[in-house]
Design an enzyme around this catalytic site. Structure first.
Site, PDB file in Angstrom:
ATOM      1  N   ASP A 178       1.904  34.062  31.139  1.00 48.23           N
ATOM      2  CA  ASP A 178       1.470  35.550  30.787  1.00 48.23           C
ATOM      3  C   ASP A 178       0.419  35.752  29.877  1.00 48.23           C
ATOM      4  OD1 ASP A 178       2.314  37.910  30.339  1.00 48.23           O
ATOM      5  OD2 ASP A 178       4.262  37.810  29.351  1.00 48.23           O
TER       6      ASP A 178
HETATM    7  C1  BGC Z   1       3.237  41.072  30.096  1.00 51.00           C
HETATM    8  C2  BGC Z   1       3.621  40.865  31.512  1.00 51.00           C
HETATM    9  C3  BGC Z   1       2.644  41.366  32.265  1.00 51.00           C
HETATM   10  C4  BGC Z   1       1.339  40.904  31.824  1.00 51.00           C
HETATM   11  C5  BGC Z   1       0.153  41.517  32.567  1.00 51.00           C
HETATM   12  C6  BGC Z   1       1.964  41.107  29.572  1.00 51.00           C
HETATM   13  O1  BGC Z   1       1.683  41.425  28.507  1.00 51.00           O
HETATM   14  O2  BGC Z   1       4.448  40.397  29.068  1.00 51.00           O
HETATM   15  O3  BGC Z   1       4.880  41.306  31.725  1.00 51.00           O
HETATM   16  O4  BGC Z   1       2.612  41.233  33.626  1.00 51.00           O
HETATM   17  O5  BGC Z   1       1.104  41.303  30.404  1.00 51.00           O
HETATM   18  O6  BGC Z   1      -0.196  42.763  32.416  1.00 51.00           O
END
Ligand code: BGC
Length: 729
Positions: free
Chosen positions: A265
């Site tokens: 993430d």
């Molecule tokens: C979120 C994810 C997301 C990623 C990319 C993160 O802050 O938890 O769900 O896919 O950002 O944008």
């Protein structure tokens, strides 16, 4: 994921053989373009880094021309010409927005879930995107958590169906096709159980909860061939998921057989330092790689930390090569080596786009849940001459998008005001905002109240802003923000004095705790965020052009203190008894939800009778047929949704009060009758024994069928499960 052809595997091996360490780490790095694409150059030094092989993957790059240009730099100007993997959070549509996942779950229709993912994939692919960070499969029973809107809600069974439908929708039948994109199941695992619903907080759940509730949707995604999985930001009982080798390497890869890519993430690898398990980027990178994380999203830990980690002997080059090979395999499966420009090349026709918006309107209308409808306040009378639309969400097109709007422009969303005016050309539609969504300004209140004196009915459009749910949007008070309650109560009083109906539509990313509104409004609709055709979708329901059919995919609490509240709770040894203080209950609140899971009214009036099960006893290989007669006593054609629950009467592990095993739908004309048949493969009734091993435990099972998880609405019959009695341990 499917295995690679031998020639592709050889090609990958040869390519890795030619790579420098930096080029390898580039393939394991994903950087953000931050939507700030100005011409062919993206922010910071990223363009140069793509050229030099230090960045092999991008996120947040919007627009086909920009994607093509970045791809050209990678393919034509980098030494080895490895194509970029371009990814974006395409959560509920790309340019055409459908309702967000939880709202869409209200349809209880996996084919619809698949279709919207398919359409989203086509639009995203047309913009050069090859991967979406979806579906989100975190089961959550906590409306305080803003991300509940992004996922399947409270039921693991629903989560499994959603996983399969979305993976098939995004990935299509051939991942290499120009209109297919790779799905990323997220966030593995247990993120929906964050302590007290507080974003990014710790997760500490039992092994049983993990296996029964949180893992099954991911197992379903793996079985459906999901290309990638994202570990959660959170820790699980003290081990951050980004560094959780036992969960990632052992459970996910070895036990569930996942062969795809693990993408961290956002910045999660560097955050291992904040978690307190790594001293610096070097240790953080080593921990994540050892756990099996292939791609580092934006933290730069792999690029900066892995060379030193290698020197220190914290990681092996073979682990790096293994991850690089998984990333290259994904790029190959996406057809990027064959033709890196295959996505982003085709322009979609106006007819295709119009058809997609028709689908958005259909799905939007079906996602609306009619929670109450006193004295048939809805649909509105056809002859209505004057209607007042009051509230901060009545003319708020951008808010209709909900969280994660991808590339959807705010001005392409249809507001309630626009939709209602279009649907009722003969009606005078009055509008006043009254108050803001949040904040203290009450200067518009008086004007709004005056409308109640002129109208024949009021539609109150209340709720949350799009940014009040989704990531980083936990709420300790999941109720109406700002002065909306004050506005609503004043409107109810003023309209009440003239005995005109007040219909409330709640735009929200979670169940909002509004018992006072439930008891006072003539009708209440959970509108969630209906997507780009919001106003038309709501107007279709208000005017009776369509009957509502959505069902709430989460139990609605009546008080924050009841959270978590869900249908799958266990009874305990002292089940709630209002007459007994020493039973499982509150002394200051009922145990009952405001609305049970599955609740939702239609413009029909259905009754169920005569539930049958055939055969009456089953072994693990049987499929049981459950049928129930349905009659529409109402005056309108409508679709009824019927849930199939089970309850074990006795088992070695205390059984949940209800387990969901099926959903069926039947559409009946006014006065018509029909029979709904549901099929239940008995192997689905396996449960985890005291040793956590799955087995079909012999014994009596109650089969419960009805319109919601409200026990009093369920018809019941019995099924006997036959089988080998479990060994005594
Ligand atoms: C979120 C994810 C997301 C990623 C990319 C993160 O802050 O938890 O769900 O896919 O950002 O944008």
């Amino acid at each position: 994921m499917g295995t690679l052809k031998p020639q592709d595997a050889r090609r990958i091996e040869a390519l890795i053989g030619r790579m420098t360490l930096t080029e390898k780490l580039g393939q394991l790095t994903m950087m953000a373009a931050s939507h700030t694409v100005t011409g062919p150059v993206i922010a910071g030094h990223s363009t140069d880094d793509i050229r030099s092989g230090r960045i092999g993957n991008l996120l947040n790059l919007i627009g086909a021309a920009a994607a093509r240009e970045m791809q050209r730099v990678a393919v034509e100007e980098s030494r080895l010409g490895v194509p970029l993997l371009i990814a974006l959070d395409v959560i509920h549509g790309h340019r055409t927005l459908f309702p967000p996942p939880l709202a869409e779950v209200s349809l209880f229709d996996p084919e619809a879930w698949r279709m919207t993912a398919r359409e989203a994939a086509k639009e995203a692919a047309a913009d050069g995107i090859a991967m979406t960070f979806a579906p989100m499969l975190d089961i959550s029973r906590d409306p305080r958590w803003g991300r509940i809107i992004e996922g399947p809600g409270e039921s693991a069974w629903v989560g499994r169906l959603l996983a399969e439908a979305k993976v098939r929708g995004f990935q299509g039948t051939d991942l290499a096709a120009a209109d297919s994109i790779a799905a990323v199941a997220k966030h593995f695992c247990g993120y929906g159980a964050v302590t007290a619903g507080r974003e990014y907080a710790s997760v500490d759940i039992s092994e049983r909860a993990l296996l029964e509730v949180h893992l099954p949707p991911f197992a379903a995604a793996v079985s459906a061939g999901v290309a990638a999985i994202m570990p959660a930001f959170t820790d699980l009982a003290g081990i951050p998921m980004t560094a959780h080798a036992a969960m990632l390497r052992q459970r996910l890869r070895r036990e569930l057989g996942f062969e795809g890519v693990l993408v961290s993430d956002y910045n999660a690898i560097a955050e291992l330092i904040q978690h307190g398990v790594a001293a610096d980027l070097i240790e953080a990178a080593a921990l994540a790689l050892e756990a099996g994380v292939d791609i580092d999203m934006v933290s730069g830990a792999y690029l900066q930390g892995l060379p030193a980690a290698l020197e220190r002997g914290l990681v092996r080059i073979s682990d790096i090569d293994e991850s690089v090979s998984r990333v290259l395999a994904l790029k190959m499966r996406l057809g990027l080596f064959e033709d890196p420009y295959r996505r982003g090349a085709a322009l979609e026709s106006a007819a295709t786009l119009a058809e997609r918006r028709r689908l958005a309107r259909d799905i939007g209308a079906r996602s609306l849940v009619l929670l109450t409808n006193r004295e048939d306040a809805l649909p509105l009378a056809e002859s209505i001459r004057c209607l007042a639309l009051i509230g901060p969400l009545a003319d708020a097109p951008a808010e209709m998008r909900g969280p994660w709007w991808s590339a959807a422009e705010p001005d392409t969303q249809v507001s309630v005001l626009a939709g209602v005016c279009e649907a009722l050309p003969e009606t005078q539609v009055l509008h006043a905002r009254g108050v803001d969504i949040d904040g203290e300004d009450g200067s518009g209140m008086a004007t709004a109240l005056e409308l109640c004196d002129r109208a024949e009915a009021v539609v109150l459009c209340l709720g949350e802003a799009a940014t009040m749910s989704g990531e980083a949007a936990s709420r300790a008070h999941p109720a109406l923000p700002g002065r909306q309650r004050e506005l609503a109560e004043a409107v109810l009083e003023r309209a009440g004095a003239r005995a005109i109906p007040v219909i409330a539509a709640l735009f929200c990313g979670r169940p909002l705790i509004v018992p006072w509104l439930v008891s006072q409004a003539s009708a209440l609709i959970a509108a969630w965020f209906p997507g780009c055709e919001a106003g038309r979708a709501l107007a279709d329901i208000l005017t009776g052009r369509r009957s509502p059919s959505g069902r709430t995919p989460v139990t609605w609490p009546r008080a924050v203190g009841q959270i978590p509240l869900y249908f799958g709770q266990r009874s305990g040894g002292r089940p709630a008894d209002p007459a007994n203080r020493y039973s499982s209950r509150y002394i200051d609140e009922s145990n009952e939800p405001l609305f049970a899971f599955g609740h939702g009214l239609t413009y029909g009036r259905f009754s169920l009778a005569n539930v049958r099960v055939r055969p009456e006893s089953a072994t693990e290989t049987s499929t049981v047929e459950i049928s129930v007669d349905v009659e529409n006593h109402g005056g309108r054609r409508a679709e009824e949704t019927v849930f199939l629950f089970t309850r074990r009467l006795k088992s070695r592990v205390a059984p949940p009060l209800l387990e969901l095993h099926g959903v069926g739908k039947i559409t009946l004309d006014a006065g018509a009758r029909g029979t709904l048949i549901l099929h239940l493969p008995a192997r689905e009734l396996r449960s985890l024994g005291p040793d956590l091993a799955p087995a079909l435990e012999p014994g009596e099972l109650e089969i419960l069928v009805g319109p919601s998880a409200d026990r009093s609405s369920l018809l019941s019959t019995r099924l006997t499960l036959l089988g080998q009695p479990p060994r005594r341990s």
